[in-house]
Design a protein around this motif. Structure first.
Motif, PDB file in Angstrom:
ATOM      1  N   LEU A   1       2.686   7.088  -6.450  1.00  0.00           N
ATOM      2  CA  LEU A   1       2.469   6.168  -7.568  1.00  0.00           C
ATOM      3  C   LEU A   1       2.310   6.897  -8.902  1.00  0.00           C
ATOM      4  O   LEU A   1       2.222   6.259  -9.945  1.00  0.00           O
TER       5      LEU A   1
ATOM      6  N   LEU B   1      -1.193   7.794  -2.995  1.00  0.00           N
ATOM      7  CA  LEU B   1      -1.386   7.996  -4.430  1.00  0.00           C
ATOM      8  C   LEU B   1      -0.283   8.848  -5.044  1.00  0.00           C
ATOM      9  O   LEU B   1       0.171   8.564  -6.157  1.00  0.00           O
TER      10      LEU B   1
ATOM     11  N   ARG C   1      -9.145   6.329 -13.118  1.00  0.00           N
ATOM     12  CA  ARG C   1      -9.004   5.489 -11.934  1.00  0.00           C
ATOM     13  C   ARG C   1     -10.298   4.744 -11.641  1.00  0.00           C
ATOM     14  O   ARG C   1     -11.385   5.317 -11.712  1.00  0.00           O
TER      15      ARG C   1
ATOM     16  N   ASP D   1     -11.793   2.407  -8.588  1.00  0.00           N
ATOM     17  CA  ASP D   1     -11.630   1.837  -7.252  1.00  0.00           C
ATOM     18  C   ASP D   1     -12.372   0.508  -7.174  1.00  0.00           C
ATOM     19  O   ASP D   1     -13.538   0.406  -7.568  1.00  0.00           O
TER      20      ASP D   1
ATOM     21  N   CYS E   1      -3.027  -1.384  -8.170  1.00  0.00           N
ATOM     22  CA  CYS E   1      -2.270  -0.951  -7.006  1.00  0.00           C
ATOM     23  C   CYS E   1      -3.077  -1.071  -5.719  1.00  0.00           C
ATOM     24  O   CYS E   1      -4.305  -0.999  -5.724  1.00  0.00           O
TER      25      CYS E   1
ATOM     26  N   SER F   1      -7.068  -0.265  -6.290  1.00  0.00           N
ATOM     27  CA  SER F   1      -7.511   0.564  -7.400  1.00  0.00           C
ATOM     28  C   SER F   1      -6.816   0.127  -8.679  1.00  0.00           C
ATOM     29  O   SER F   1      -5.704  -0.415  -8.648  1.00  0.00           O
TER      30      SER F   1
ATOM     31  N   ALA G   1       0.826  -1.207   0.000  1.00  0.00           N
ATOM     32  CA  ALA G   1       0.000   0.000   0.000  1.00  0.00           C
ATOM     33  C   ALA G   1       0.859   1.255   0.000  1.00  0.00           C
ATOM     34  O   ALA G   1       1.773   1.401   0.804  1.00  0.00           O
TER      35      ALA G   1
ATOM     36  N   ILE H   1      -3.643   1.243  -2.695  1.00  0.00           N
ATOM     37  CA  ILE H   1      -3.514   2.662  -2.391  1.00  0.00           C
ATOM     38  C   ILE H   1      -3.737   2.857  -0.902  1.00  0.00           C
ATOM     39  O   ILE H   1      -4.712   2.356  -0.339  1.00  0.00           O
ATOM     40  N   GLN H   2      -2.837   3.600  -0.256  1.00  0.00           N
ATOM     41  CA  GLN H   2      -3.002   3.915   1.156  1.00  0.00           C
ATOM     42  C   GLN H   2      -3.715   5.256   1.284  1.00  0.00           C
ATOM     43  O   GLN H   2      -3.189   6.290   0.897  1.00  0.00           O
ATOM     44  N   GLY H   3      -4.935   5.219   1.812  1.00  0.00           N
ATOM     45  CA  GLY H   3      -5.708   6.428   2.026  1.00  0.00           C
ATOM     46  C   GLY H   3      -5.796   6.765   3.498  1.00  0.00           C
ATOM     47  O   GLY H   3      -5.312   6.018   4.353  1.00  0.00           O
TER      48      GLY H   3
END
Length: 199
Positions: free
Chosen positions: A147, A144, A182, A184, A159, A170, A141, A161-163
């Motif tokens: 990346l 965004l 994108r 999700d 990927c 995503s 993770a 994704i770390q939110g």
């Protein structure tokens, strides 16, 4: 995982289901100490691989070999795919090779592993499976913004994704006009954070 567990997780592709049933996460231990990584999340790995399968790539660059579990799922679900897998941590990389050999998927014509990362100097230009790649798979993770470079150098990226509220899967697609879209897929628990400087 059982077929019922896979279906509940949203994994429906027959090849991914078969690969997941045939591949036991317990056969892919991490090296002693874990080096900050967690054991593979079987459902999350299956969802990642399912998204890759749907894109039908011929050559995949995987950033983050980890234990080799996701790599094995991908190779078993896609008999014709060729994979280059990069792992920054040398102890984890060597451990992954051991796991991949035991799983009988480590073959030079279909899989090559390197100690490296997704930075400009980390992407290999040697071996039997050179760039360009149809798809990049990021299995750790990352925020965004870390990346974005990958999204401009590969047509498709799947990927973690770390939110702010956790990690999620995503898919990004780059179109001929340069636009990036994108998609999700779903949230995922227990994702390993991407180390600083990897991409």
């Amino acid at each position: 995982m059982t077929p019922a567990e896979l279906q509940e997780a949203g994994v429906t592709d027959p090849a991914v289901v078969a690969a997941s049933i045939a591949t036991d996460p317990n056969d892919f231990p991490m090296p002693p100490g874990g080096h900050g990584q967690v054991r593979p999340n079987a459902a999350g790995a299956a969802i990642l691989v399912q998204e890759v399968v749907r894109c039908k790539p011929r050559k995949v660059l995987e950033i983050g070999t980890g234990s080799g579990y996701t790599t094995t799922l991908l190779l078993r679900a896609m008999p014709l795919v060729r994979v280059v897998s990069l792992e920054r941590n040398s102890a984890i990389a060597l451990n992954a090779v051991t796991n991949l050999v035991k799983a009988d998927v480590y073959r030079g014509d279909r899989l090559e592993t390197f100690i490296g990362d997704g930075s400009p100097c980390g992407v290999v230009n040697q071996g039997n499976i050179p760039p360009p790649y149809d798809l990049v798979l990021v299995t750790a993770a990352a925020p965004l913004d870390r990346l974005r470079r990958l999204l401009f150098t590969h047509p498709i990226a799947v990927c973690l994704i770390q939110g702010p509220d956790g990690a999620f899967i995503s898919k990004f697609m780059r179109y001929p006009d340069g636009a990036i879209r994108r998609f999700d897929v779903c949230p995922i628990a227990g994702a390993t954070p991407l180390e600083q400087g990897v991409v």
